[in-house]
Scaffold this active site. Sequence first.
Site, short mmCIF file in Angstrom:
data_model
loop_
_atom_site.label_atom_id
_atom_site.label_comp_id
_atom_site.label_asym_id
_atom_site.label_seq_id
_atom_site.Cartn_x
_atom_site.Cartn_y
_atom_site.Cartn_z
N PHE A 48 43.45 25.60 16.46
CA PHE A 48 42.22 24.91 16.45
C PHE A 48 42.72 24.04 18.16
O PHE A 48 41.82 23.79 19.36
CB PHE A 48 42.44 23.46 15.87
CG PHE A 48 41.61 24.37 14.22
CD1 PHE A 48 41.07 24.78 14.82
CD2 PHE A 48 41.80 22.53 13.15
CE1 PHE A 48 40.42 25.37 12.87
CE2 PHE A 48 40.96 23.19 12.17
CZ PHE A 48 40.31 24.40 12.22
N ASP B 126 29.97 26.14 21.57
CA ASP B 126 30.63 27.26 21.81
C ASP B 126 29.83 28.69 21.82
O ASP B 126 28.68 29.03 21.81
CB ASP B 126 31.60 27.88 21.05
CG ASP B 126 32.76 26.42 20.32
OD1 ASP B 126 32.94 26.19 22.25
OD2 ASP B 126 32.80 26.75 19.55
N GLU C 54 33.83 12.98 9.96
CA GLU C 54 33.49 14.31 10.17
C GLU C 54 33.49 15.76 8.55
O GLU C 54 34.88 15.16 8.37
CB GLU C 54 33.57 14.65 11.40
CG GLU C 54 32.64 16.27 11.42
CD GLU C 54 33.50 16.57 13.31
OE1 GLU C 54 32.72 15.59 14.04
OE2 GLU C 54 33.97 17.63 13.29
N HIS D 27 37.20 7.72 15.21
CA HIS D 27 36.38 8.66 14.35
C HIS D 27 37.43 9.94 13.57
O HIS D 27 38.07 10.50 14.53
CB HIS D 27 35.92 9.80 15.41
CG HIS D 27 34.61 10.89 14.94
ND1 HIS D 27 33.44 10.82 13.57
CD2 HIS D 27 34.63 12.03 14.77
CE1 HIS D 27 32.56 11.80 13.45
NE2 HIS D 27 33.69 12.56 14.21
N SER E 210 34.12 6.07 11.33
CA SER E 210 33.12 7.26 11.04
C SER E 210 33.68 8.16 10.64
O SER E 210 35.44 8.93 10.80
CB SER E 210 31.94 7.45 12.06
OG SER E 210 33.52 7.94 12.97
#
Length: 301
Positions: free
Chosen positions: A219, A109, A18, A269, A16
């Site tokens: 990140f 968040d 994103e 993913h 998958s």
Amino acid sequence: MKQATASPARKDIRLSFEFFPPKTAEAEGQLWETAAALSAYAPGFMSVTYGAGGSTKAPTLSTVRHLLAMGLPAASHLTCVGATKAEVDAVVADFRAAGVRHFVALRGDPPEGVGTAYRPFPGGYANAAELVAGLRGIADFEVSVSAYPEKHPQSPDVAADIDMLKRKVDAGATRALTQFFFENDDFERYLERVRKAGITIPVVPGILPVHNLAQVQKFAGMCGASVPGWLAERLAPVDDRPQERAAVAVELAIRQVEDLVARGVSEFHFYTMNRAALVSAVCDGAGFARIDRAAAAGAAA
């Protein structure tokens, strides 16, 4: 990094990808090209991120609609920050009307930014577990949730983190997608604890091929992940040479994926950053099968 041996057939690997909503016409064109290129790996779904408090509702919905129109299996992220239950449910109704049957349910968040204290919105879903239950109460959606091999930065400890995952599963989550990580031993230890807690749904490792070392370090600091010294040592010397940097990033990601496959992982993913080149190179290097979508569609007709 611990190595293992036996590996399942590559045709059994499920993928998958994103994406995030594009902000410019140029970025939009790049996203459609990326989605088309990655569709060659017959992904189970392509998910689109969603801003806190619905800040990207319109572009997320537009992106998901376009992917569905391309004949691609699109899923939408959904958060519960800064909105009442009725407002979130209205968003779900809009996405459902567009054809979305799969959500990635996240708390989101805090509106004040990462690192600030989280407070449930008055009249809203208090957390991701409540959001999952809300989604499942609306329809029989497929619901994926997040998982953190190195612990969510706001969880007091790993036990509390896994307890929250169990609450999401008990509420109806069908899959967990992990935050990116680079040490496979961390994932394996986490998975062992998850299984001991009685959680049996698929826990899918999130893979991030590194486009930019500084960006990944940023990140990681925001989401509680770590960037190991060995990775920085490999990438830092080629950081100002894009082709060499890409080659190293692909090599490292292939090694990570192949080692996970050898440990028994059969689903991945990928965090694409809306770019196909590195992800495609990793998938090809790891031996994941491509399909001819046009030929497959013709055979099914």
